[in-house]
Design a protein around this motif. Structure first.
Motif, PDB file in Angstrom:
ATOM      1  N   PHE A 101       2.871 -70.687 -35.440  1.00 46.16           N
ATOM      2  CA  PHE A 101       2.260 -71.005 -34.147  1.00 46.16           C
ATOM      3  C   PHE A 101       0.750 -70.774 -34.194  1.00 46.16           C
ATOM      4  O   PHE A 101      -0.031 -71.609 -33.750  1.00 46.16           O
ATOM      5  CB  PHE A 101       2.923 -70.155 -33.056  1.00 46.16           C
ATOM      6  CG  PHE A 101       2.346 -70.335 -31.701  1.00 46.16           C
ATOM      7  CD1 PHE A 101       2.551 -71.499 -30.990  1.00 46.16           C
ATOM      8  CD2 PHE A 101       1.583 -69.333 -31.114  1.00 46.16           C
ATOM      9  CE1 PHE A 101       2.017 -71.670 -29.724  1.00 46.16           C
ATOM     10  CE2 PHE A 101       1.046 -69.489 -29.862  1.00 46.16           C
ATOM     11  CZ  PHE A 101       1.261 -70.662 -29.161  1.00 46.16           C
ATOM     12  N   ILE A 102       0.344 -69.660 -34.781  1.00 45.05           N
ATOM     13  CA  ILE A 102      -1.076 -69.328 -34.887  1.00 45.05           C
ATOM     14  C   ILE A 102      -1.806 -70.353 -35.742  1.00 45.05           C
ATOM     15  O   ILE A 102      -2.922 -70.766 -35.426  1.00 45.05           O
ATOM     16  CB  ILE A 102      -1.263 -67.908 -35.465  1.00 45.05           C
ATOM     17  CG1 ILE A 102      -0.747 -66.860 -34.493  1.00 45.05           C
ATOM     18  CG2 ILE A 102      -2.716 -67.638 -35.829  1.00 45.05           C
ATOM     19  CD1 ILE A 102      -1.513 -66.755 -33.204  1.00 45.05           C
ATOM     20  N   ARG A 103      -1.182 -70.816 -36.812  1.00 46.57           N
ATOM     21  CA  ARG A 103      -1.812 -71.823 -37.690  1.00 46.57           C
ATOM     22  C   ARG A 103      -2.001 -73.151 -36.949  1.00 46.57           C
ATOM     23  O   ARG A 103      -2.993 -73.848 -37.167  1.00 46.57           O
ATOM     24  CB  ARG A 103      -0.975 -72.041 -38.951  1.00 46.57           C
ATOM     25  CG  ARG A 103      -0.851 -70.833 -39.817  1.00 46.57           C
ATOM     26  CD  ARG A 103      -2.149 -70.532 -40.505  1.00 46.57           C
ATOM     27  NE  ARG A 103      -1.965 -69.368 -41.366  1.00 46.57           N
ATOM     28  CZ  ARG A 103      -2.932 -68.625 -41.805  1.00 46.57           C
ATOM     29  NH1 ARG A 103      -4.171 -68.905 -41.510  1.00 46.57           N
ATOM     30  NH2 ARG A 103      -2.686 -67.583 -42.561  1.00 46.57           N
ATOM     31  N   ILE A 104      -1.071 -73.482 -36.078  1.00 50.34           N
ATOM     32  CA  ILE A 104      -1.195 -74.708 -35.278  1.00 50.34           C
ATOM     33  C   ILE A 104      -2.386 -74.587 -34.341  1.00 50.34           C
ATOM     34  O   ILE A 104      -3.195 -75.502 -34.218  1.00 50.34           O
ATOM     35  CB  ILE A 104       0.107 -74.997 -34.499  1.00 50.34           C
ATOM     36  CG1 ILE A 104       1.231 -75.349 -35.471  1.00 50.34           C
ATOM     37  CG2 ILE A 104      -0.104 -76.112 -33.475  1.00 50.34           C
ATOM     38  CD1 ILE A 104       2.602 -75.410 -34.849  1.00 50.34           C
ATOM     39  N   ILE A 105      -2.493 -73.437 -33.683  1.00 52.89           N
ATOM     40  CA  ILE A 105      -3.628 -73.216 -32.780  1.00 52.89           C
ATOM     41  C   ILE A 105      -4.933 -73.242 -33.565  1.00 52.89           C
ATOM     42  O   ILE A 105      -5.916 -73.843 -33.133  1.00 52.89           O
ATOM     43  CB  ILE A 105      -3.476 -71.880 -32.021  1.00 52.89           C
ATOM     44  CG1 ILE A 105      -2.269 -71.927 -31.094  1.00 52.89           C
ATOM     45  CG2 ILE A 105      -4.741 -71.568 -31.223  1.00 52.89           C
ATOM     46  CD1 ILE A 105      -1.931 -70.608 -30.450  1.00 52.89           C
ATOM     47  N   GLU A 106      -4.929 -72.600 -34.715  1.00 54.00           N
ATOM     48  CA  GLU A 106      -6.117 -72.563 -35.558  1.00 54.00           C
ATOM     49  C   GLU A 106      -6.572 -73.983 -35.917  1.00 54.00           C
ATOM     50  O   GLU A 106      -7.755 -74.318 -35.809  1.00 54.00           O
ATOM     51  CB  GLU A 106      -5.824 -71.761 -36.819  1.00 54.00           C
ATOM     52  CG  GLU A 106      -7.014 -71.585 -37.732  1.00 54.00           C
ATOM     53  CD  GLU A 106      -6.657 -70.837 -39.001  1.00 54.00           C
ATOM     54  OE1 GLU A 106      -7.524 -70.103 -39.472  1.00 54.00           O
ATOM     55  OE2 GLU A 106      -5.532 -71.008 -39.525  1.00 54.00           O
ATOM     56  N   SER A 107      -5.654 -74.838 -36.309  1.00 54.51           N
ATOM     57  CA  SER A 107      -6.026 -76.210 -36.670  1.00 54.51           C
ATOM     58  C   SER A 107      -6.435 -77.021 -35.446  1.00 54.51           C
ATOM     59  O   SER A 107      -7.337 -77.852 -35.526  1.00 54.51           O
ATOM     60  CB  SER A 107      -4.896 -76.899 -37.423  1.00 54.51           C
ATOM     61  OG  SER A 107      -3.792 -77.119 -36.595  1.00 54.51           O
ATOM     62  N   LYS A 108      -5.794 -76.772 -34.311  1.00 50.75           N
ATOM     63  CA  LYS A 108      -6.126 -77.492 -33.076  1.00 50.75           C
ATOM     64  C   LYS A 108      -7.554 -77.166 -32.610  1.00 50.75           C
ATOM     65  O   LYS A 108      -8.202 -77.985 -31.986  1.00 50.75           O
ATOM     66  CB  LYS A 108      -5.104 -77.132 -31.991  1.00 50.75           C
ATOM     67  CG  LYS A 108      -5.239 -77.878 -30.715  1.00 50.75           C
ATOM     68  CD  LYS A 108      -4.488 -79.158 -30.739  1.00 50.75           C
ATOM     69  CE  LYS A 108      -4.467 -79.732 -29.322  1.00 50.75           C
ATOM     70  NZ  LYS A 108      -4.166 -81.114 -29.295  1.00 50.75           N
ATOM     71  N   THR A 109      -8.029 -75.973 -32.956  1.00 53.25           N
ATOM     72  CA  THR A 109      -9.397 -75.578 -32.604  1.00 53.25           C
ATOM     73  C   THR A 109     -10.372 -75.856 -33.751  1.00 53.25           C
ATOM     74  O   THR A 109     -11.470 -75.308 -33.776  1.00 53.25           O
ATOM     75  CB  THR A 109      -9.461 -74.086 -32.229  1.00 53.25           C
ATOM     76  OG1 THR A 109      -9.012 -73.306 -33.331  1.00 53.25           O
ATOM     77  CG2 THR A 109      -8.634 -73.784 -30.994  1.00 53.25           C
ATOM     78  N   ASP A 110      -9.971 -76.691 -34.682  1.00 53.58           N
ATOM     79  CA  ASP A 110     -10.798 -77.069 -35.839  1.00 53.58           C
ATOM     80  C   ASP A 110     -11.248 -75.852 -36.651  1.00 53.58           C
ATOM     81  O   ASP A 110     -12.377 -75.798 -37.150  1.00 53.58           O
ATOM     82  CB  ASP A 110     -12.020 -77.884 -35.402  1.00 53.58           C
ATOM     83  CG  ASP A 110     -11.636 -79.217 -34.794  1.00 53.58           C
ATOM     84  OD1 ASP A 110     -10.639 -79.809 -35.250  1.00 53.58           O
ATOM     85  OD2 ASP A 110     -12.327 -79.655 -33.849  1.00 53.58           O
ATOM     86  N   ASN A 111     -10.367 -74.869 -36.746  1.00 52.44           N
ATOM     87  CA  ASN A 111     -10.617 -73.642 -37.514  1.00 52.44           C
ATOM     88  C   ASN A 111     -11.874 -72.897 -37.080  1.00 52.44           C
ATOM     89  O   ASN A 111     -12.497 -72.202 -37.865  1.00 52.44           O
ATOM     90  CB  ASN A 111     -10.667 -73.939 -39.014  1.00 52.44           C
ATOM     91  CG  ASN A 111      -9.368 -74.512 -39.510  1.00 52.44           C
ATOM     92  OD1 ASN A 111      -8.299 -74.006 -39.199  1.00 52.44           O
ATOM     93  ND2 ASN A 111      -9.446 -75.582 -40.277  1.00 52.44           N
ATOM     94  N   LYS A 112     -12.251 -73.039 -35.809  1.00 53.21           N
ATOM     95  CA  LYS A 112     -13.433 -72.345 -35.291  1.00 53.21           C
ATOM     96  C   LYS A 112     -13.123 -70.907 -34.883  1.00 53.21           C
ATOM     97  O   LYS A 112     -14.043 -70.132 -34.665  1.00 53.21           O
ATOM     98  CB  LYS A 112     -13.996 -73.104 -34.089  1.00 53.21           C
ATOM     99  CG  LYS A 112     -14.571 -74.454 -34.453  1.00 53.21           C
ATOM    100  CD  LYS A 112     -15.083 -75.181 -33.243  1.00 53.21           C
ATOM    101  CE  LYS A 112     -15.596 -76.558 -33.633  1.00 53.21           C
ATOM    102  NZ  LYS A 112     -15.973 -77.345 -32.466  1.00 53.21           N
ATOM    103  N   ILE A 113     -11.833 -70.578 -34.791  1.00 55.31           N
ATOM    104  CA  ILE A 113     -11.423 -69.229 -34.424  1.00 55.31           C
ATOM    105  C   ILE A 113     -10.540 -68.690 -35.540  1.00 55.31           C
ATOM    106  O   ILE A 113      -9.574 -69.339 -35.926  1.00 55.31           O
ATOM    107  CB  ILE A 113     -10.644 -69.215 -33.083  1.00 55.31           C
ATOM    108  CG1 ILE A 113     -11.446 -69.898 -31.973  1.00 55.31           C
ATOM    109  CG2 ILE A 113     -10.301 -67.797 -32.678  1.00 55.31           C
ATOM    110  CD1 ILE A 113     -10.691 -70.033 -30.666  1.00 55.31           C
ATOM    111  N   SER A 114     -10.853 -67.514 -36.016  1.00 61.71           N
ATOM    112  CA  SER A 114     -10.051 -66.919 -37.093  1.00 61.71           C
ATOM    113  C   SER A 114      -8.676 -66.506 -36.566  1.00 61.71           C
ATOM    114  O   SER A 114      -8.482 -66.328 -35.358  1.00 61.71           O
ATOM    115  CB  SER A 114     -10.757 -65.693 -37.665  1.00 61.71           C
ATOM    116  OG  SER A 114     -10.736 -64.625 -36.746  1.00 61.71           O
ATOM    117  N   VAL A 115      -7.752 -66.342 -37.481  1.00 62.26           N
ATOM    118  CA  VAL A 115      -6.391 -65.942 -37.107  1.00 62.26           C
ATOM    119  C   VAL A 115      -6.407 -64.603 -36.380  1.00 62.26           C
ATOM    120  O   VAL A 115      -5.767 -64.443 -35.348  1.00 62.26           O
ATOM    121  CB  VAL A 115      -5.478 -65.884 -38.351  1.00 62.26           C
ATOM    122  CG1 VAL A 115      -4.137 -65.266 -38.011  1.00 62.26           C
ATOM    123  CG2 VAL A 115      -5.293 -67.268 -38.942  1.00 62.26           C
TER     124      VAL A 115
END
Length: 76
Positions: A2-16
């Protein structure tokens, strides 16, 4: 995952780690019949999440109906 999906949805602008911290603090107080009031602090990271997922929960009381829509949207 789930966290990886959010991370990609934010263009990796937020770290895990930052995402986990934000999501832990992402709470609301429920006022029966009126809706939900955010108890988290708005910042540029929460703004980025709102923009990435096309919803806002930080400006005002979120009605129960709108909260159900947001929850439904997050399950898709």
């Amino acid at each position: 995952m789930f966290i990886r999906i959010i991370e990609s949805k934010t263009d990796n602008k937020i770290s895990v780690k930052t995402l986990i911290d934000i999501l832990k603090d992402y709470n609301f107080q429920h006022f029966e019949g009126n809706g939900y009031v955010p108890t988290y602090t708005q910042n540029e990271m929460t703004d980025l999440l709102h923009e990435s997922f096309d919803f806002r929960t930080d400006y005002q009381i979120v009605s129960e109906k709108n909260m159900k829509k947001i929850i439904k949207k997050t399950k898709k």
